[in-house]
Design a protein around this motif. Sequence first.
Motif, PDB file in Angstrom:
ATOM      1  N   ALA A 336     -10.447   8.921  -7.079  1.00 55.83           N
ATOM      2  CA  ALA A 336     -11.854   9.028  -6.676  1.00 55.83           C
ATOM      3  C   ALA A 336     -12.507   7.649  -6.685  1.00 55.83           C
ATOM      4  O   ALA A 336     -13.285   7.312  -5.787  1.00 55.83           O
ATOM      5  CB  ALA A 336     -12.591   9.983  -7.608  1.00 55.83           C
ATOM      6  N   ALA A 337     -12.155   6.851  -7.696  1.00 51.66           N
ATOM      7  CA  ALA A 337     -12.825   5.556  -7.851  1.00 51.66           C
ATOM      8  C   ALA A 337     -12.591   4.647  -6.649  1.00 51.66           C
ATOM      9  O   ALA A 337     -13.410   3.798  -6.338  1.00 51.66           O
ATOM     10  CB  ALA A 337     -12.349   4.874  -9.134  1.00 51.66           C
ATOM     11  N   ILE A 338     -11.456   4.822  -5.972  1.00 52.39           N
ATOM     12  CA  ILE A 338     -11.173   3.933  -4.841  1.00 52.39           C
ATOM     13  C   ILE A 338     -11.055   4.715  -3.530  1.00 52.39           C
ATOM     14  O   ILE A 338     -10.459   4.254  -2.556  1.00 52.39           O
ATOM     15  CB  ILE A 338      -9.944   3.059  -5.134  1.00 52.39           C
ATOM     16  N   MET A 339     -11.681   5.872  -3.502  1.00 53.46           N
ATOM     17  CA  MET A 339     -11.600   6.712  -2.301  1.00 53.46           C
ATOM     18  C   MET A 339     -12.239   6.049  -1.082  1.00 53.46           C
ATOM     19  O   MET A 339     -11.878   6.347   0.049  1.00 53.46           O
ATOM     20  CB  MET A 339     -12.296   8.054  -2.580  1.00 53.46           C
ATOM     21  N   THR A 340     -13.179   5.146  -1.288  1.00 56.49           N
ATOM     22  CA  THR A 340     -13.782   4.486  -0.128  1.00 56.49           C
ATOM     23  C   THR A 340     -12.904   3.358   0.390  1.00 56.49           C
ATOM     24  O   THR A 340     -13.169   2.834   1.477  1.00 56.49           O
ATOM     25  CB  THR A 340     -15.177   3.922  -0.484  1.00 56.49           C
ATOM     26  N   GLY A 341     -11.905   2.962  -0.367  1.00 54.51           N
ATOM     27  CA  GLY A 341     -10.948   1.952   0.094  1.00 54.51           C
ATOM     28  C   GLY A 341     -11.631   0.702   0.608  1.00 54.51           C
ATOM     29  O   GLY A 341     -12.570   0.198  -0.018  1.00 54.51           O
ATOM     30  N   PRO A 342     -11.194   0.216   1.760  1.00 46.39           N
ATOM     31  CA  PRO A 342     -11.731  -1.044   2.275  1.00 46.39           C
ATOM     32  C   PRO A 342     -13.052  -0.856   3.014  1.00 46.39           C
ATOM     33  O   PRO A 342     -13.534  -1.804   3.635  1.00 46.39           O
ATOM     34  CB  PRO A 342     -10.640  -1.500   3.250  1.00 46.39           C
ATOM     35  N   TYR A 343     -13.608   0.341   2.979  1.00 49.74           N
ATOM     36  CA  TYR A 343     -14.766   0.638   3.805  1.00 49.74           C
ATOM     37  C   TYR A 343     -16.059   0.624   2.992  1.00 49.74           C
ATOM     38  O   TYR A 343     -16.084   1.075   1.850  1.00 49.74           O
ATOM     39  CB  TYR A 343     -14.583   2.001   4.501  1.00 49.74           C
ATOM     40  N   ALA A 344     -17.102   0.153   3.631  1.00 55.11           N
ATOM     41  CA  ALA A 344     -18.419   0.071   2.989  1.00 55.11           C
ATOM     42  C   ALA A 344     -19.142   1.392   3.238  1.00 55.11           C
ATOM     43  O   ALA A 344     -19.904   1.515   4.185  1.00 55.11           O
ATOM     44  CB  ALA A 344     -19.204  -1.096   3.567  1.00 55.11           C
ATOM     45  N   ILE A 345     -18.849   2.357   2.417  1.00 54.34           N
ATOM     46  CA  ILE A 345     -19.486   3.672   2.552  1.00 54.34           C
ATOM     47  C   ILE A 345     -20.606   3.726   1.528  1.00 54.34           C
ATOM     48  O   ILE A 345     -20.351   3.693   0.327  1.00 54.34           O
ATOM     49  CB  ILE A 345     -18.459   4.812   2.329  1.00 54.34           C
ATOM     50  N   PRO A 346     -21.852   3.779   1.991  1.00 47.64           N
ATOM     51  CA  PRO A 346     -22.955   3.567   1.059  1.00 47.64           C
ATOM     52  C   PRO A 346     -23.224   4.732   0.103  1.00 47.64           C
ATOM     53  O   PRO A 346     -23.744   4.521  -0.974  1.00 47.64           O
ATOM     54  CB  PRO A 346     -24.164   3.345   1.984  1.00 47.64           C
ATOM     55  N   ALA A 347     -22.869   5.946   0.514  1.00 48.08           N
ATOM     56  CA  ALA A 347     -23.215   7.083  -0.343  1.00 48.08           C
ATOM     57  C   ALA A 347     -21.961   7.890  -0.661  1.00 48.08           C
ATOM     58  O   ALA A 347     -21.255   8.339   0.244  1.00 48.08           O
ATOM     59  CB  ALA A 347     -24.247   7.968   0.352  1.00 48.08           C
ATOM     60  N   VAL A 348     -21.710   8.039  -1.928  1.00 51.29           N
ATOM     61  CA  VAL A 348     -20.456   8.670  -2.364  1.00 51.29           C
ATOM     62  C   VAL A 348     -20.737   9.573  -3.552  1.00 51.29           C
ATOM     63  O   VAL A 348     -21.478   9.195  -4.460  1.00 51.29           O
ATOM     64  CB  VAL A 348     -19.432   7.584  -2.802  1.00 51.29           C
ATOM     65  N   GLU A 349     -20.157  10.749  -3.514  1.00 47.88           N
ATOM     66  CA  GLU A 349     -20.213  11.575  -4.722  1.00 47.88           C
ATOM     67  C   GLU A 349     -18.921  12.385  -4.808  1.00 47.88           C
ATOM     68  O   GLU A 349     -18.672  13.266  -3.993  1.00 47.88           O
ATOM     69  CB  GLU A 349     -21.415  12.512  -4.706  1.00 47.88           C
ATOM     70  N   LEU A 350     -18.122  12.030  -5.760  1.00 47.90           N
ATOM     71  CA  LEU A 350     -16.823  12.694  -5.905  1.00 47.90           C
ATOM     72  C   LEU A 350     -16.690  13.233  -7.321  1.00 47.90           C
ATOM     73  O   LEU A 350     -16.896  12.511  -8.296  1.00 47.90           O
ATOM     74  CB  LEU A 350     -15.690  11.696  -5.623  1.00 47.90           C
ATOM     75  N   ASP A 351     -16.374  14.507  -7.387  1.00 48.29           N
ATOM     76  CA  ASP A 351     -16.085  15.102  -8.684  1.00 48.29           C
ATOM     77  C   ASP A 351     -14.594  14.978  -8.937  1.00 48.29           C
ATOM     78  O   ASP A 351     -13.794  15.128  -8.014  1.00 48.29           O
ATOM     79  CB  ASP A 351     -16.432  16.595  -8.677  1.00 48.29           C
ATOM     80  N   VAL A 352     -14.274  14.750 -10.163  1.00 44.71           N
ATOM     81  CA  VAL A 352     -12.867  14.739 -10.550  1.00 44.71           C
ATOM     82  C   VAL A 352     -12.678  15.873 -11.542  1.00 44.71           C
ATOM     83  O   VAL A 352     -13.402  15.947 -12.537  1.00 44.71           O
ATOM     84  CB  VAL A 352     -12.477  13.403 -11.198  1.00 44.71           C
ATOM     85  N   VAL A 353     -11.762  16.752 -11.238  1.00 47.18           N
ATOM     86  CA  VAL A 353     -11.534  17.899 -12.114  1.00 47.18           C
ATOM     87  C   VAL A 353     -10.055  17.909 -12.488  1.00 47.18           C
ATOM     88  O   VAL A 353      -9.189  18.014 -11.625  1.00 47.18           O
ATOM     89  CB  VAL A 353     -11.887  19.227 -11.402  1.00 47.18           C
ATOM     90  N   GLY A 354      -9.792  17.782 -13.750  1.00 49.92           N
ATOM     91  CA  GLY A 354      -8.412  17.864 -14.218  1.00 49.92           C
ATOM     92  C   GLY A 354      -8.120  19.284 -14.663  1.00 49.92           C
ATOM     93  O   GLY A 354      -8.947  19.915 -15.330  1.00 49.92           O
ATOM     94  N   VAL A 355      -6.969  19.781 -14.280  1.00 50.11           N
ATOM     95  CA  VAL A 355      -6.613  21.155 -14.620  1.00 50.11           C
ATOM     96  C   VAL A 355      -5.219  21.141 -15.246  1.00 50.11           C
ATOM     97  O   VAL A 355      -4.322  20.479 -14.728  1.00 50.11           O
ATOM     98  CB  VAL A 355      -6.630  22.028 -13.339  1.00 50.11           C
TER      99      VAL A 355
END
Lengths: 784, 281
Positions: A336-355
């Motif tokens: 999740a922390a690097i989901m935007t990769g090389p792209y400048a995506i200004p708005a991000v919200e990612l939940d991380v759920v471990g199961v």
Amino acid sequence: MTVAGGVIGARVSRAEDVRLLTGRAVFIDDLRPPGVLEAAILRSPHPHARIVRLDTTAAAAHPGVFAVVTGADVKSLVRRPQPLIWRLAPGGPETVAYPLAVDKVLYTGHGLAAVAAVDRATAEDALELIDVEYEPLPAVTTLEQALAPDAPRLHEDWPDNVAGRAVVAQGDVEAAFAGADVVLRETFRFARQWGASLETRGVVATWDPFTSHLDAWVNTQSPHLIRELFAEVLGLSVDKVRVRVPDIGGGFGSKSGFYGDQVVAAVLSRVSGRPVKFLEDRRESFVATVHAREQRIDVEVAARTDGTITGLRGTVHGVLGANFSTVGLSPCWTTAAIMTGPYAIPAVELDVVGVVTNKPPYGAYRGYGLPKANFVHEHVVEALARHLGLDPHEVRRRNFVTEFPYQSPVFVYDSGRYAECLDLCRDAVRRAGWADRVARARAEGAHMGIGYAFHNEVSAFAPSRIVNMSGLDHSGFDEAAVRIDSSGRVTVHTGQTSMGQGIHTALAQVAAHALDVPLDHVTVVSGDTDSAPYTGYGTAASRAAAVGGAAVLNAATRLRAKVLRIAAHVFEASPDDLEISDGVVSVKGVPGRSVTLAAIGDAAYRRPHGVLPDDEEPTLHEREVYDPVNVATAFGCTAVLASVDVETGAVELLGYLIAHDCGTMINPMIVEGQLQGGAAQAIGGALYERLAYDASGEALTRSFAEYLLPTAGVVPPFGINHMETPADHIPGGFKGAGEAGVIGGGAAIAHAVEDALAEFGVRITSLPITPPDLLAAIRAGAER
Amino acid sequence: MKAARFDYVRATTVDVAVDALARGAVALAGGQSLVPLLNARSRRPEVVVDVSRLPLTGVEQDGSTLVLGALTRLRAAETSPVVRRAVPLLAEALTHVGHVSVRNRGTVGGSVAHADPAAELPAVFLALDAVFTARGPGGTREVDARDFFLGPYRTALAPDELLTDIRVPLPPPTARHGLAELSRRPNDLAITAVFTSVTLTDRVVTEARIAVAGAAPTPIRAHAAEELLRGQALTPEVLAGVADAAADATDPVDDVHAPAAYRRDMTAVLTRRALRQAVGG
Ligand SMILES: Cc1cc2nc3c(=O)[nH]c(=O)nc-3n(C[C@H](O)[C@H](O)[C@H](O)COP(=O)(O)OP(=O)(O)OC[C@H]3O[C@@H](n4cnc5c(N)ncnc54)[C@H](O)[C@@H]3O)c2cc1C
């Protein structure tokens, strides 16, 4: 500071190779201290069961057996459960796992008792004499099973099977989606895979009953971390634990964690009074070493019609094992922390759920979450381009980060020239004539295509205080010491571990460069916590060359200054007027006025009188602790040429080109080796590797006959093109290269397959791509 | 894993070997299948009798029959000019059996006796109506290939019988062969493989053999498909019908590499390819 020319950047062959290639390396299994016993571990045949009865009497009585321990025995001899060093979900539940299962087994292969005997065969004979009664319990192996409302719970004191939640966020996501021209959604699935190395994991533990001192040989990537955790778990002060590292036959992250079997070996040694070796056999390595990669990712992307991505939101589900590995949820958080990769995506919200599921623990494997993130953002780019009728490379360019430093949701990207790297890759594809090849093949009715993926990579891990704040119970600095001896030769002491990747050669190059001595005058020493400098995180996270190299560079640079001060004293000149070349110090422009490093070394250690200045301390030794102020972002572009047999669904890779930038390269040959090895693992991940389970939780992949690694026959030749954008904040400008090869390969292969199958509209959203699955997708496409 | 304890005997003569087998020993030839099974403790004989040095090696043509000693190494058979000339289908199939290092040790008889349903050689021998010679305490007997393979890893050999040679009737000189194998990686055990031998007279098929590996509990002959072929020219329609008939002959299972339905479908695809190779080449 940047460096150019000289030994840094030279394609010198690796000093390690002669020993490795001539069979002179000493691996863990070559170590046979006098009286050593061999251990074997009894492993559960059930994915989930209560241990009703466990009787080891007959095993203990078996001739040749010296010790038998159960999970309860081991628990009584340790101070605390297996440590978790990375807490990303503070307050979330944590698994309480001891080195062996105590009341319940939680996955097929979970160890529950161990034997130490004269040899491994005898130990295995004794395992057969252990009498266990299990009460099988229902198991969950898929994410959906684990999250079902009535799912059996693995940990009875938890409310459900959710092992933790974390959020990665930046900007105003609501607004981005409210104002979007287009919104695309997709779900991705990544199979369970693992970092299988040629040499399995092992330990030789010797407990001194008189001093309570543990001497452990471990083929680990993290000797200092292992030493700390041994001390914590066994209740010893750190000085009582010595960890030594022999030659290692590959690590790939799976040798970086702290494993219960390492404690078991120590306990067996303590109980038996003998050294105890535990070496995974190939079969048990499939359950005893951490698994990785398994995730389901749901994302939504918001964009404008010109291809600008304005928002990204969704959930990363980490399908963890039953117990946490040393690093817990962190590989999934990293996705999740690097989901935007090389792209400048200004708005991000990612939940991380471990199961949690009834499978072995989930841990590190080269790439550490990044291959999945890359697959997602590269799929998004291609899908948007298709949806909007744009060239995917235009979409890439439009969204690339162009101004550095750049604050992404988690990391600060220090530097990069992404558009140039994309061009470098496309030029390579052009030169290789792939487009013509594809056209010719298609004219003949074959299905061939080209795919791309662009990646960036967080390397040079990491600033200690910042990673502590992120929940990591460990540091990220590196200590190094560089010494010139009385003969003028150089020894570099590092905490880094040599595991086949060539780090000794790379660090020798750094020292030789800084000191201007011949490369073969430098020896690198590592692998013993009693004498080696401290490494924070170990040899992982693409940090050895960057962080370890920076530490060596600074220490060697200071040592060079001392050498020059001494020489200046000899010549009665200013150090500024001196130069070193090939181990000889001379006065610039004055031929004949020179002194060798050997002479200076002699003065520094043996005969200072008349040579060493009065205010100069004897010896030639400098130590450096380098704690980076930031990580360093390397980047690259992968292009793949593939063909698909549309009658069988089989994929063949015909070409593989990489454009790559890891800052200043210490040794391009080593960088290429890293990229190629990583790319081979990407190929495995994309087309072959899957740890499979049946509906009841039984493991179906228990050997390399079922778990398919990429063999030489399926790995195409690689073409690699370099560029160098130095990391300004790291001495030497080095960035990491160890994981790069594995990151973009999956997406590039998937895109090549999609391109080859354009007429069928096949979309790849899960890995690996297997022939039966792909054939089904082709047929579905043909029917549409 | 380490093998459970066993005693090791090296047989110096066939009689010694058979005697050991009669007393419960298991034969060790090239060890490429047996040793992993011993190490996994899925087989735990008390005695292993090493037959690898028995003089049951070599390949020769005896009139219209190719005779292979059971202990001929796979690699020796593969590189034998006699095999290549007399039974080219066998020579080509051998190149698909594992890797060279496996073939250097593995034996022709071991591959047959091991009877992996996906193995190449059992299917080839079935296609070519080979005859296996077995030696037991009571003497020698011959078993036709069609009666030999009973199930996965199960053959008509009694536990006290040693396979001594394999006799392959030579296909007519005008016969052509085709082989199509699908495996995940080169030289892996086949997911499915089809072996054909076809004789044509004036473009019409006069004799056809089609055997399939990896699509049933044993290698199978696709008799109905062969029947459809005889007397026909190989038009696309005929080919399609034959391929479907071959697929109908299968009885595959699911495993981690492929579901049963995929193996069935692949039998049709591979049958077409093998036949096209046979008549095209
Ligand atoms: C990496 C690898 C890849 C492989 N790939 C393939 C492949 O693609 N295709 C394929 O077909 N096989 C493959 N195999 C399996 C292997 O090649 C064969 O099964 C093997 O060569 C059998 O011959 P062997 O001489 O090694 O037999 P062994 O392993 O010694 O014996 C196998 C079995 O046959 C019995 N046996 C052997 N000889 C006799 C005899 N003369 N009389 C009676 N019983 C006997 C033994 O008792 C045992 O039960 C592979 C094996 C490996 C290790």
